[in-house]
Design an enzyme around this catalytic site. Sequence first.
Site, short mmCIF file in Angstrom:
data_model
loop_
_atom_site.label_atom_id
_atom_site.label_comp_id
_atom_site.label_asym_id
_atom_site.label_seq_id
_atom_site.Cartn_x
_atom_site.Cartn_y
_atom_site.Cartn_z
CG ASP A 63 -1.98 0.96 1.25
OD1 ASP A 63 -1.75 2.09 0.77
OD2 ASP A 63 -3.09 0.64 1.73
CB THR A 138 -6.48 12.97 -14.66
OG1 THR A 138 -7.68 13.39 -15.27
CG2 THR A 138 -6.41 13.65 -13.30
CG ASP A 139 -8.46 15.38 -19.18
OD1 ASP A 139 -8.87 14.75 -18.19
OD2 ASP A 139 -9.08 15.40 -20.27
CD GLU A 140 -11.54 13.79 -14.44
OE1 GLU A 140 -12.13 14.10 -13.41
OE2 GLU A 140 -11.72 12.70 -15.04
CE1 TYR A 163 -8.55 10.63 -9.97
CE2 TYR A 163 -9.72 11.91 -11.63
CZ TYR A 163 -8.73 11.01 -11.29
OH TYR A 163 -7.91 10.50 -12.26
CE LYS A 167 -3.83 11.37 -10.69
NZ LYS A 167 -2.99 10.13 -10.49
P1 NAD Z 1 -8.06 2.17 -11.39
O1 NAD Z 1 -8.94 2.68 -10.30
O2 NAD Z 1 -8.62 1.23 -12.40
O3 NAD Z 1 -6.78 1.45 -10.75
C1 NAD Z 1 -6.09 1.98 -9.65
C2 NAD Z 1 -5.16 0.92 -9.10
O4 NAD Z 1 -4.45 1.48 -7.99
C3 NAD Z 1 -5.89 -0.33 -8.59
O5 NAD Z 1 -5.24 -1.50 -9.04
C4 NAD Z 1 -5.80 -0.20 -7.08
O6 NAD Z 1 -5.79 -1.46 -6.41
C5 NAD Z 1 -4.48 0.54 -6.92
N1 NAD Z 1 -4.42 1.27 -5.65
C6 NAD Z 1 -5.35 2.10 -5.13
N2 NAD Z 1 -4.96 2.55 -3.94
C7 NAD Z 1 -3.72 2.02 -3.71
C8 NAD Z 1 -2.79 2.13 -2.64
N3 NAD Z 1 -3.06 2.87 -1.55
N4 NAD Z 1 -1.62 1.45 -2.73
C9 NAD Z 1 -1.34 0.68 -3.82
N5 NAD Z 1 -2.20 0.54 -4.84
C10 NAD Z 1 -3.38 1.20 -4.80
O7 NAD Z 1 -7.47 3.47 -12.07
P2 NAD Z 1 -7.12 3.76 -13.60
O8 NAD Z 1 -8.34 4.25 -14.29
O9 NAD Z 1 -6.37 2.62 -14.17
O10 NAD Z 1 -6.13 5.01 -13.43
C11 NAD Z 1 -4.74 4.81 -13.22
C12 NAD Z 1 -4.05 6.16 -13.13
O11 NAD Z 1 -4.27 6.90 -14.32
C13 NAD Z 1 -4.57 7.03 -11.97
O12 NAD Z 1 -3.48 7.69 -11.40
C14 NAD Z 1 -5.52 7.99 -12.65
O13 NAD Z 1 -5.59 9.21 -11.94
C15 NAD Z 1 -4.86 8.16 -14.00
N6 NAD Z 1 -5.76 8.49 -15.13
C16 NAD Z 1 -6.89 7.75 -15.36
C17 NAD Z 1 -7.69 8.05 -16.45
C18 NAD Z 1 -8.92 7.24 -16.79
O14 NAD Z 1 -9.65 7.56 -17.74
N7 NAD Z 1 -9.20 6.13 -16.11
C19 NAD Z 1 -7.36 9.12 -17.30
C20 NAD Z 1 -6.19 9.85 -17.01
C21 NAD Z 1 -5.40 9.53 -15.94
P1 TYD Z 2 -16.63 8.70 -15.70
O1 TYD Z 2 -16.51 7.47 -16.53
O2 TYD Z 2 -16.99 8.58 -14.26
O3 TYD Z 2 -15.31 9.55 -15.92
P2 TYD Z 2 -14.96 11.10 -15.46
O4 TYD Z 2 -15.97 11.56 -14.49
O5 TYD Z 2 -13.61 10.92 -14.84
O6 TYD Z 2 -14.95 11.88 -16.74
O7 TYD Z 2 -17.75 9.61 -16.38
C1 TYD Z 2 -17.67 10.02 -17.74
C2 TYD Z 2 -18.82 10.97 -18.00
O8 TYD Z 2 -20.05 10.23 -17.91
C3 TYD Z 2 -18.94 12.08 -16.99
O9 TYD Z 2 -19.40 13.26 -17.64
C4 TYD Z 2 -20.01 11.59 -16.02
C5 TYD Z 2 -20.91 10.76 -16.90
N1 TYD Z 2 -21.57 9.60 -16.28
C6 TYD Z 2 -22.94 9.39 -16.47
O10 TYD Z 2 -23.64 10.17 -17.15
N2 TYD Z 2 -23.51 8.27 -15.91
C7 TYD Z 2 -22.79 7.39 -15.16
O11 TYD Z 2 -23.38 6.40 -14.62
C8 TYD Z 2 -21.38 7.61 -14.97
C9 TYD Z 2 -20.56 6.66 -14.15
C10 TYD Z 2 -20.82 8.73 -15.58
#
Ligand code: NAD
Ligand code: TYD
Length: 357
Positions: A63, A138-140, A163, A167
């Site tokens: 962790d 992330t772009d967020e 979130y 980040k």
């Molecule tokens: P995810 O939630 O699918 O996976 C996160 C992983 O981190 C999991 O395997 C979880 O077990 C592990 N984790 C969580 N807390 C932990 C801890 N305390 N110690 C060790 N491991 C831990 O996330 P994802 O969507 O694969 O995103 C991965 C990264 O990319 C993140 O940093 C996220 O901010 C970034 N990101 C995600 C997106 C997206 O669209 N999903 C876009 C841009 C950036």
């Molecule tokens: P999400 O996949 O949660 O990604 P993020 O919030 O990081 O962009 O959501 C993508 C978009 O979809 C976001 O505008 C929120 C919307 N959304 C719904 O309309 N319904 C849903 O059930 C979820 C999970 C997201």
Amino acid sequence: MEAKRNILITGGAGFIGSHVVRLFVNNYPEYTIFNLDALTYAGNLENLRDVQDKPNYRFLKADITNAEELDKLFATHGFDGVVHLAAESHVDRSIHGPTQFALTNVIGTVNLLNAARNYWAHNAAPTGVERRFYHVSTDEVYGSLGDEGLFTEETPYDPRSPYSASKAASDHFVRAFYHTYKMPVVLSNCSNNYGSFHFPEKLIPLAINNIKHNFKIPVYGKGENVRDWLFVEDHARAIDVIFHKGKDGETYNIGGHNEWKNIDLIYLLCKIMDSKLNRPEGTSVKLIEFVKDRAGHDLRYAIDSSKLQNELGWVPSLQFEEGLEKTVEWYLTNEEWLHHVTSGDYLKYYETQYHQR
Ligand code: NAD
Ligand code: TYD
């Protein structure tokens, strides 16, 4: 052939992390890839079944909020590269419980930076190896756009959800370690990803799963929010390129130039699902249900990735329609995965069958 390296990838059992681990394990047999993951609800070792027995792959259950454990792991394994993805990643969960996001995303990142800095300060790098700490973000963090414009690397930070705030804070710490301690860091900020192994709480896998089971598809507000979707394997390729060719201290935006209003995306998904499930066209759209909007819902994200494209030569490989169809096919042929990750069965299986190495 690259030099031998011990690479730590955090969050490798998650959605994007599993694609990054797979790519590094397969592309760099000379590296040893250590996947460190706490296996939260979002982390599933089943995402990595195809690489779990490769000789250059190791799993470490740990962790990142535990600083002492990280120090020990650096001392034991001598990591010389870090690709940091472990995080709490779901905006809706951050709205309900922000504290865990501060702990994992902020404190966890600072712990990892400290562990790398301490180990690297006291142990010389192996000959020919350049150390690097890569932070995946992330772009967020840039906030929300109106109808026009794109996020560039110069866009001021303006996070608006717990979130994105967590980040953003972690990004600032990474840059502070570069400026203060000369840590060799690199960062990237990516748009929304989609593809295989995506946990079914996020929009696309949730909608696929619901349509399949004839459940309602919850669309927040009027479905007018816009996201810029990138195929996850393209993100993993970008991470590979930036890790190997990016410049220290630099940030690279990653995105697909692929903006979709949520409702239009859902219409397209319904059409693909009707066709794949041999249902008459128009069946799945009847499942759409407009529900209460997300609190503080960012209107639009869109990325300018020209720096990455021009300086490092990365380009997205897939059109969205093609990627979405591939994704739907993957979910329909991997029902067992969906069942396991939502029921926790695989973790039980893992604990009895597959011991930590
Ligand atoms: P995810 O939630 O699918 O996976 C996160 C992983 O981190 C999991 O395997 C979880 O077990 C592990 N984790 C969580 N807390 C932990 C801890 N305390 N110690 C060790 N491991 C831990 O996330 P994802 O969507 O694969 O995103 C991965 C990264 O990319 C993140 O940093 C996220 O901010 C970034 N990101 C995600 C997106 C997206 O669209 N999903 C876009 C841009 C950036
Ligand atoms: P999400 O996949 O949660 O990604 P993020 O919030 O990081 O962009 O959501 C993508 C978009 O979809 C976001 O505008 C929120 C919307 N959304 C719904 O309309 N319904 C849903 O059930 C979820 C999970 C997201």
